[in-house]
Scaffold this motif. Structure first.
Motif, short mmCIF file in Angstrom:
data_model
loop_
_atom_site.label_atom_id
_atom_site.label_comp_id
_atom_site.label_asym_id
_atom_site.label_seq_id
_atom_site.Cartn_x
_atom_site.Cartn_y
_atom_site.Cartn_z
N ARG A 142 0.82 -1.21 0.00
CA ARG A 142 0.00 0.00 0.00
C ARG A 142 0.86 1.25 0.00
O ARG A 142 1.95 1.28 0.56
CB ARG A 142 -0.88 0.03 1.24
CG ARG A 142 -2.05 -0.90 1.13
CD ARG A 142 -3.16 -0.50 2.05
NE ARG A 142 -2.84 -0.74 3.45
CZ ARG A 142 -3.59 -0.30 4.45
NH1 ARG A 142 -4.67 0.38 4.21
NH2 ARG A 142 -3.25 -0.55 5.69
N LYS A 143 0.30 2.28 -0.62
CA LYS A 143 0.96 3.56 -0.63
C LYS A 143 0.79 4.21 0.75
O LYS A 143 -0.29 4.19 1.33
CB LYS A 143 0.33 4.45 -1.70
CG LYS A 143 0.96 5.80 -1.82
CD LYS A 143 0.29 6.60 -2.92
CE LYS A 143 0.90 7.98 -2.99
NZ LYS A 143 0.23 8.81 -3.97
N ARG A 190 0.29 7.05 3.52
CA ARG A 190 -0.44 8.30 3.57
C ARG A 190 0.47 9.39 4.11
O ARG A 190 1.23 9.18 5.04
CB ARG A 190 -1.66 8.19 4.47
CG ARG A 190 -2.76 7.35 3.85
CD ARG A 190 -3.92 7.20 4.77
NE ARG A 190 -4.63 8.44 4.97
CZ ARG A 190 -5.75 8.55 5.68
NH1 ARG A 190 -6.25 7.48 6.27
NH2 ARG A 190 -6.34 9.70 5.83
N ASP A 191 0.36 10.55 3.53
CA ASP A 191 1.13 11.69 4.00
C ASP A 191 0.25 12.48 4.98
O ASP A 191 -0.47 13.40 4.60
CB ASP A 191 1.55 12.56 2.81
CG ASP A 191 2.50 13.67 3.21
OD1 ASP A 191 2.74 13.84 4.43
OD2 ASP A 191 2.98 14.37 2.31
N TYR A 192 0.34 12.09 6.25
CA TYR A 192 -0.50 12.71 7.26
C TYR A 192 -0.20 14.19 7.42
O TYR A 192 -1.09 14.99 7.68
CB TYR A 192 -0.35 11.98 8.60
CG TYR A 192 -0.96 10.60 8.59
CD1 TYR A 192 -2.34 10.43 8.58
CD2 TYR A 192 -0.17 9.48 8.59
CE1 TYR A 192 -2.91 9.17 8.57
CE2 TYR A 192 -0.72 8.21 8.57
CZ TYR A 192 -2.09 8.07 8.56
OH TYR A 192 -2.65 6.82 8.55
N GLU A 222 -2.00 16.03 4.67
CA GLU A 222 -3.43 16.02 4.92
C GLU A 222 -3.79 17.00 6.03
O GLU A 222 -4.79 17.73 5.94
CB GLU A 222 -3.91 14.62 5.28
CG GLU A 222 -3.88 13.65 4.11
CD GLU A 222 -4.35 12.27 4.49
OE1 GLU A 222 -5.12 12.13 5.47
OE2 GLU A 222 -3.97 11.31 3.80
#
Length: 108
Positions: free
Chosen positions: A2-3, A5-7, A10
């Protein structure tokens, strides 16, 4: 795999959106003050009147104020019928200039 996430990105986007919404709200409140003619009051007078409104628990008074406010917005929207169909909560209808503030002094 999975890629990730750039928290951080976001969170920054959400903060930017919240900042935009707050700025729009402040702008609309300023437009409301001008449209009602309340910009002729001093900041202390306006703040005092708003504090009194917030502290009021009399539902009858609040209902009367709500009806008066709704009538104010209806009369504004009728005068600006040529405005775009998009409803922005009355902000565009208020930009046409200040009307006599018939309710500005009777609020307290």
């Amino acid at each position: 795999m999975r890629k990730l996430r750039d928290y951080d990105a976001e969170l920054k986007a959400l903060e930017d959106k919240a900042r935009e919404l707050k700025a729009r709200k402040v702008e609309q409140l300023g437009e409301l003050v001008i449209a009602t003619g309340a910009d002729s009051l001093t900041a202390d007078e306006l703040a005092g009147a708003l504090v009194a409104l917030v502290e009021t628990t009399d539902t009858g008074k609040r209902e009367t104020w709500a009806k008066r406010g709704a009538a104010f917005f209806r009369s504004k929207s009728r005068r600006t019928a040529s405005a775009p169909d998009r409803d922005t909560g009355g902000a565009q209808a208020q930009s046409g200039g200040a009307q006599p503030a018939s309710g500005a002094t009777g609020a307290a």
